[in-house]
Design an enzyme around this catalytic site. Sequence first.
Site, PDB file in Angstrom:
ATOM      1  N   GLY A   1      37.113  57.461  42.590  1.00 37.54           N
ATOM      2  CA  GLY A   1      36.350  56.345  43.153  1.00 37.54           C
ATOM      3  C   GLY A   1      37.270  55.536  44.059  1.00 37.54           C
TER       4      GLY A   1
ATOM      5  N   LYS B   1      43.731  39.752  33.748  1.00 42.85           N
ATOM      6  CA  LYS B   1      42.831  40.483  34.657  1.00 42.85           C
ATOM      7  C   LYS B   1      41.402  40.487  34.094  1.00 42.85           C
ATOM      8  CE  LYS B   1      41.644  43.289  38.052  1.00 42.85           C
ATOM      9  NZ  LYS B   1      41.794  44.709  38.125  1.00 42.85           N
TER      10      LYS B   1
ATOM     11  N   ASN C   1      33.083  39.629  38.598  1.00 44.80           N
ATOM     12  CA  ASN C   1      32.287  40.862  38.743  1.00 44.80           C
ATOM     13  C   ASN C   1      30.796  40.700  38.437  1.00 44.80           C
ATOM     14  OD1 ASN C   1      34.933  41.674  39.067  1.00 44.80           O
ATOM     15  ND2 ASN C   1      34.649  43.630  38.038  1.00 44.80           N
TER      16      ASN C   1
ATOM     17  N   ASN D   1      33.220  39.117  46.952  1.00 46.53           N
ATOM     18  CA  ASN D   1      34.057  38.311  46.048  1.00 46.53           C
ATOM     19  C   ASN D   1      34.298  36.887  46.544  1.00 46.53           C
ATOM     20  OD1 ASN D   1      34.234  40.608  44.575  1.00 46.53           O
ATOM     21  ND2 ASN D   1      36.399  41.016  44.974  1.00 46.53           N
TER      22      ASN D   1
ATOM     23  N   SER E   1      32.858  43.638  44.538  1.00 48.48           N
ATOM     24  CA  SER E   1      33.488  43.913  43.245  1.00 48.48           C
ATOM     25  C   SER E   1      33.036  45.284  42.754  1.00 48.48           C
ATOM     26  CB  SER E   1      33.108  42.843  42.222  1.00 48.48           C
ATOM     27  OG  SER E   1      31.752  43.011  41.837  1.00 48.48           O
ATOM     28  N   SER E   2      33.818  45.866  41.849  1.00 45.13           N
ATOM     29  CA  SER E   2      33.481  47.200  41.342  1.00 45.13           C
ATOM     30  C   SER E   2      32.101  47.179  40.671  1.00 45.13           C
ATOM     31  CB  SER E   2      34.551  47.690  40.371  1.00 45.13           C
ATOM     32  OG  SER E   2      34.837  46.700  39.420  1.00 45.13           O
TER      33      SER E   2
ATOM     34  N   GLU F   1      30.664  48.196  33.956  1.00 45.33           N
ATOM     35  CA  GLU F   1      31.649  47.963  32.892  1.00 45.33           C
ATOM     36  C   GLU F   1      31.374  46.643  32.151  1.00 45.33           C
ATOM     37  OE1 GLU F   1      35.560  50.319  34.425  1.00 45.33           O
ATOM     38  OE2 GLU F   1      35.229  48.370  35.340  1.00 45.33           O
TER      39      GLU F   1
HETATM   40  O1  PAF Z   1      36.743  45.044  39.643  1.00 44.33           O
HETATM   41  C1  PAF Z   1      37.068  44.648  40.766  1.00 44.33           C
HETATM   42  O2  PAF Z   1      36.329  44.710  41.719  1.00 44.33           O
HETATM   43  C2  PAF Z   1      38.488  44.123  40.990  1.00 44.33           C
HETATM   44  O3  PAF Z   1      39.161  44.183  39.776  1.00 44.33           O
HETATM   45  C3  PAF Z   1      38.603  42.748  41.608  1.00 44.33           C
HETATM   46  C4  PAF Z   1      40.003  42.213  41.426  1.00 44.33           C
HETATM   47  C5  PAF Z   1      37.605  41.765  41.035  1.00 44.33           C
HETATM   48  C6  PAF Z   1      38.494  42.826  43.121  1.00 44.33           C
HETATM   49  O4  PAF Z   1      37.284  43.260  43.592  1.00 44.33           O
END
Ligand code: PAF
Length: 327
Positions: A9, A198, A206, A216, A268-269, A281
């Site tokens: 990914g 984190k 997210n 973001n 974001s992911s 997630e």
């Molecule tokens: O999950 C994510 O997208 C990243 O960890 C972050 C730091 C929020 C940046 O997009």
Amino acid sequence: MRITLLGAGAMGCLFGGLLAEQGNSVTLVDSCPERLKAVADQGLLLEEQGRERRIRGLLTAAPPHGAEDAELLVVFVKSSDTFGAVSSLRIPPNTVVLTLQNGLGNIEAIRRAGISRLAAGVTGNGASYFAPGAVRFAGRGETVIGWAAPDQEALSQAGQPESMPLSAPGLEDIRVAFERAGLPTRIVSDIKGPIWTKLLVNAGINAATALCLAPNGVMAEHPEAAALLRAVVEEGWQIARALGVSLDTADPVAHAVAIARATASNRSSMLQDILAGRSTEINVINGALAACAAELGMVAPVNETLARLVRIREEAGMVLPAQCGTL
Ligand code: PAF
């Protein structure tokens, strides 16, 4: 170094491409044939600040192949797939496995898959996957790594546990390889603090960006979004305190805002997952914080509510078909 990236990914392709450019032998492993074919046929397209370059020479493989001769295996699959993806590979006992995934529970899942030479970490880099084999580098950040095993943790200062064969890389070898690839990296003796730091960033950014379909930067600039980020991160901070976790920052709210600004244009992911119709997630981020709070006899209503909303969005609001299955 012979490096396998498990999960092709956004982050797997970003790390894989940058490491391959510096002469490492890199294999991308994924169960999605479309992703692998694009990289095998045309190389990896990396876009950074409007400039594109194509990185060739990456190898590709589908499970169970791709890790047979890896010195380092970096895990970047979705946290819900960690156990299945790691178990599906033939991983030699000397290989160092490093998880740089989001959320809680990955170390435990990789251990359950029978891996003992395990390092863990977090990365502040932001990347978006915009087409098969094409990644946008949306914000540079620091990567922090440390041994995950309690017995190896004590030896992490030396970088190479005595019991480890000479052919296996130590943390310092990994740090040097990452730095040469333009990925600033720090080694720590206790990785729990950076993982929780984190976790609070992901909790703050997210879910809200996924629900609001926003990049973001909105979490730092829009007053309502910034207030939501603060409430989410402060709740998580209280849980971290109750668990005795020493965070990697004195002010996790300011830290999350800084990351939202540094990756302002990034999706974001979790937003990328929602847009692609994949599962997210959420259970290992806001859901995990709410579960930790419940175990401690505390409450985390903002995290719990965000987790519920994202689950509803995943299960009932899926309007776009999945582009690819998960690994
Ligand atoms: O999950 C994510 O997208 C990243 O960890 C972050 C730091 C929020 C940046 O997009």
